[in-house]
Design a protein around this motif. Structure first.
Motif, PDB file in Angstrom:
ATOM      1  N   GLY A  46       0.076  -8.298   7.951  1.00 19.74           N
ATOM      2  CA  GLY A  46      -1.306  -8.069   8.335  1.00 19.74           C
ATOM      3  C   GLY A  46      -2.278  -8.795   7.446  1.00 19.74           C
ATOM      4  O   GLY A  46      -3.431  -8.401   7.355  1.00 19.74           O
ATOM      5  N   TRP A 287      -0.311   5.299  -2.973  1.00 16.94           N
ATOM      6  CA  TRP A 287      -1.225   4.161  -3.081  1.00 16.94           C
ATOM      7  C   TRP A 287      -1.734   3.980  -4.503  1.00 16.94           C
ATOM      8  O   TRP A 287      -2.072   4.946  -5.185  1.00 16.94           O
ATOM      9  N   PHE A 307      -7.697   4.556   0.137  1.00 19.66           N
ATOM     10  CA  PHE A 307      -8.537   4.699   1.322  1.00 19.66           C
ATOM     11  C   PHE A 307      -8.185   5.922   2.167  1.00 19.66           C
ATOM     12  O   PHE A 307      -8.769   6.114   3.231  1.00 19.66           O
ATOM     13  N   HIS A 308      -7.237   6.765   1.721  1.00 19.21           N
ATOM     14  CA  HIS A 308      -6.600   7.737   2.596  1.00 19.21           C
ATOM     15  C   HIS A 308      -6.899   9.179   2.191  1.00 19.21           C
ATOM     16  O   HIS A 308      -6.978   9.494   0.994  1.00 19.21           O
ATOM     17  N   GLU A 321     -15.173   3.639  -1.919  1.00 17.14           N
ATOM     18  CA  GLU A 321     -13.824   3.175  -1.617  1.00 17.14           C
ATOM     19  C   GLU A 321     -13.371   2.161  -2.674  1.00 17.14           C
ATOM     20  O   GLU A 321     -14.185   1.451  -3.271  1.00 17.14           O
ATOM     21  N   SER A 334       1.049  -1.264   6.727  1.00 15.72           N
ATOM     22  CA  SER A 334       0.191  -1.406   7.906  1.00 15.72           C
ATOM     23  C   SER A 334      -0.817  -0.270   8.030  1.00 15.72           C
ATOM     24  O   SER A 334      -1.773  -0.366   8.798  1.00 15.72           O
ATOM     25  N   GLU A 335      -0.638   0.825   7.256  1.00 17.33           N
ATOM     26  CA  GLU A 335      -1.585   1.941   7.297  1.00 17.33           C
ATOM     27  C   GLU A 335      -2.837   1.662   6.467  1.00 17.33           C
ATOM     28  O   GLU A 335      -3.805   2.420   6.517  1.00 17.33           O
ATOM     29  N   SER A 336      -2.809   0.605   5.697  1.00 23.80           N
ATOM     30  CA  SER A 336      -3.941   0.289   4.834  1.00 23.80           C
ATOM     31  C   SER A 336      -4.935  -0.618   5.551  1.00 23.80           C
ATOM     32  O   SER A 336      -4.525  -1.553   6.235  1.00 23.80           O
ATOM     33  N   PRO A 337      -6.239  -0.369   5.356  1.00 25.93           N
ATOM     34  CA  PRO A 337      -7.221  -1.308   5.913  1.00 25.93           C
ATOM     35  C   PRO A 337      -7.291  -2.601   5.125  1.00 25.93           C
ATOM     36  O   PRO A 337      -7.926  -3.559   5.560  1.00 25.93           O
ATOM     37  N   PHE A 338      -6.584  -2.620   3.970  1.00 17.85           N
ATOM     38  CA  PHE A 338      -6.621  -3.827   3.155  1.00 17.85           C
ATOM     39  C   PHE A 338      -5.263  -4.507   3.173  1.00 17.85           C
ATOM     40  O   PHE A 338      -4.252  -3.912   2.812  1.00 17.85           O
ATOM     41  N   PRO A 339      -5.197  -5.772   3.558  1.00 11.14           N
ATOM     42  CA  PRO A 339      -3.919  -6.490   3.667  1.00 11.14           C
ATOM     43  C   PRO A 339      -3.431  -7.027   2.328  1.00 11.14           C
ATOM     44  O   PRO A 339      -3.502  -8.212   2.045  1.00 11.14           O
ATOM     45  N   LYS A 384     -16.976  -8.710  -1.705  1.00  4.35           N
ATOM     46  CA  LYS A 384     -15.713  -8.469  -1.010  1.00  4.35           C
ATOM     47  C   LYS A 384     -14.610  -9.301  -1.643  1.00  4.35           C
ATOM     48  O   LYS A 384     -14.866 -10.268  -2.364  1.00  4.35           O
TER      49      LYS A 384
END
Length: 425
Positions: A46, A287, A307-308, A321, A334-339, A384
């Motif tokens: 991802g 995490w 993030f969770h 965050e 894949s559950e993370s918004p950050f690759p 970012k």
């Protein structure tokens, strides 16, 4: 779990066996190889949003004649190197040498600060005006009762060794368990002393200290070592900077707090050029995260891990965050918004590189995973992460990073080695 608890890979690997239902017959070493392979295919899947173009690095051994046990911190001052051992000793030697000339600068080994894996002599900071007043500060742990101690010491006029009789204890903070304890102290660009304290909760923050503003645990503190404050008719051995974010807060909120909602910051640092305060916050179950710490910031622990969601919290509560996270298990990447490229078990925070020897690294924040030895880099631009990658995969447990007067970055490993980061080949 805390920082060093992940190292004995046994405990954390065993947890991974259970979580992932991997056969117990697989060795820890085989599991690491397996997971690194899985990581390459899962974590990067991802990651198209990031270019992964960061330069590789290498570790070059320095001070080869230096004899150490569990080094956890390193400082340079006036051409000398000072290295902190977890067991309670600080040695000093010329930076120009090979380490053979090392001698004791500070030694409280007989106080037995190092009892459990995450206890010991963990933090060390010279006063900004050390050349004049010969003052320095340490963070160490003690038992009966279990507590963290922040103390001021002085050296003799020659500055060659600490005068242990000069100790002035600024803070003694009760610790309900032996981990997580945090442990870094450092003077900021503003001249105030910053202190990181773990949530003190063994696992899962059972006392919810991360969000308890009447508790010092689970926080970064900011104090003034030059003044004395009075709270509830008690005179403290330190002052409270007037611009601390919670100075005038009601209901028992501690005015020493600079930032909250942190589980166990293991190493924070300021970017020498921008002044940004970076921190690696050790995770609990799944995490690890990197944060940029701001005045009054609430980073979510123990309501959130990375993030969770972690525990139920107030409806509508807002938290800052992390700028990045990485998983303990590549199968959940894949559950993370950050690759994030790579994975691990316990973060070691580092530094933004501002040296000159490796121009391609300038502006890159370097951090590591203590347990697996991976060194990561990320580039932060316009608010970012514009790039992130594994810049070195190696097997040594990374206890801490260090930065010398020229901005060059070093790695301290559990096998007592000190390495300078150089450009990769």
């Amino acid at each position: 779990m805390g920082h060093f608890a992940a190292a004995s890979m046994g405990g954390r690997i065993e947890l991974m066996f259970k979580r992932n239902k991997i056969k117990s017959g697989v060795s820890a070493a085989s599991l690491i190889v397996l997971l690194i392979g899985v990581s390459a295919s899962v974590c990067i899947r991802g990651a198209e949003a990031l270019p992964r173009a960061l330069p590789k690095v290498q570790m070059e051994r320095v001070f080869p004649e230096l004899k150490l046990e569990r080094p956890v911190w390193m400082e340079e001052l006036s051409g000398n190197i000072f290295v902190v051992e977890q067991r309670g000793r600080i040695v000093m030697f010329p930076k120009s040498g090979d380490g053979k000339e090392a001698k004791d600068f500070f030694n409280i080994v007989d106080r037995k600060p190092y009892v459990d894996n995450e206890e010991g002599l963990l933090g060390f900071a010279f006063y900004p005006g050390f050349a004049t007043n010969r003052q320095f500060y340490v963070y160490y742990t003690q038992q009966n009762p279990r507590r963290s101690v922040i103390s001021e010491f002085k050296t003799g006029a020659d500055g060659e060794a600490a005068d242990l009789s000069s100790e002035r204890k600024l803070m003694e903070i009760p610790q309900p368990y032996s981990n997580p304890t945090g442990g870094e102290i450092a003077f900021g660009p503003d001249g105030f002393l910053y202190i990181t304290l773990g949530d003190g909760g063994a696992a899962n923050d059972p006392h919810n200290n991360g969000q308890n503003m009447a508790a010092l645990l689970g926080k970064i503190l900011r104090i003034d070592v030059n003044t004395r404050a009075t709270i509830d008719k008690t005179t403290l051995q330190y002052g409270i900077p007037r611009d601390n974010p919670f100075v005038n807060a009601p209901y028992g909120v501690r005015p020493e707090i600079w930032a909250c909602g942190l589980r166990n910051v293991w190493r924070f640092s300021w970017d020498r050029e921008t002044g940004d305060l970076w921190a690696g916050d050790v995770g609990q179950n799944l995490w690890e995260e990197v944060d940029i710490i701001v005045k009054g910031g609430n980073y979510g622990w123990c309501m959130r891990e990375g993030f969770h969601p972690f525990k139920p919290g107030p409806e509508g509560a807002k938290y800052i965050e992390p700028i990045i996270e990485y998983p303990h298990n590549p199968q959940i990447a894949s559950e993370s918004p950050f690759p994030h490229e790579g994975f691990g078990l316990s973060i070691t925070g580092g530094y933004v590189y501002r040296g000159k020897n490796v121009p391609a690294l300038r502006g890159i924040y370097l951090y590591a995973d203590y347990a697996l030895g991976s060194i990561f880099g990320l580039r932060w631009q316009d608010g970012k992460v514009s790039d992130q990658a594994v810049v070195l995969q190696q097997p040594k447990n990374i206890m801490s990073f260090a930065q010398d007067a020229e901005g060059e970055i070093y790695v301290l490993t559990q096998d007592a080695g000190i390495y300078r980061l150089t450009g990769g080949k």
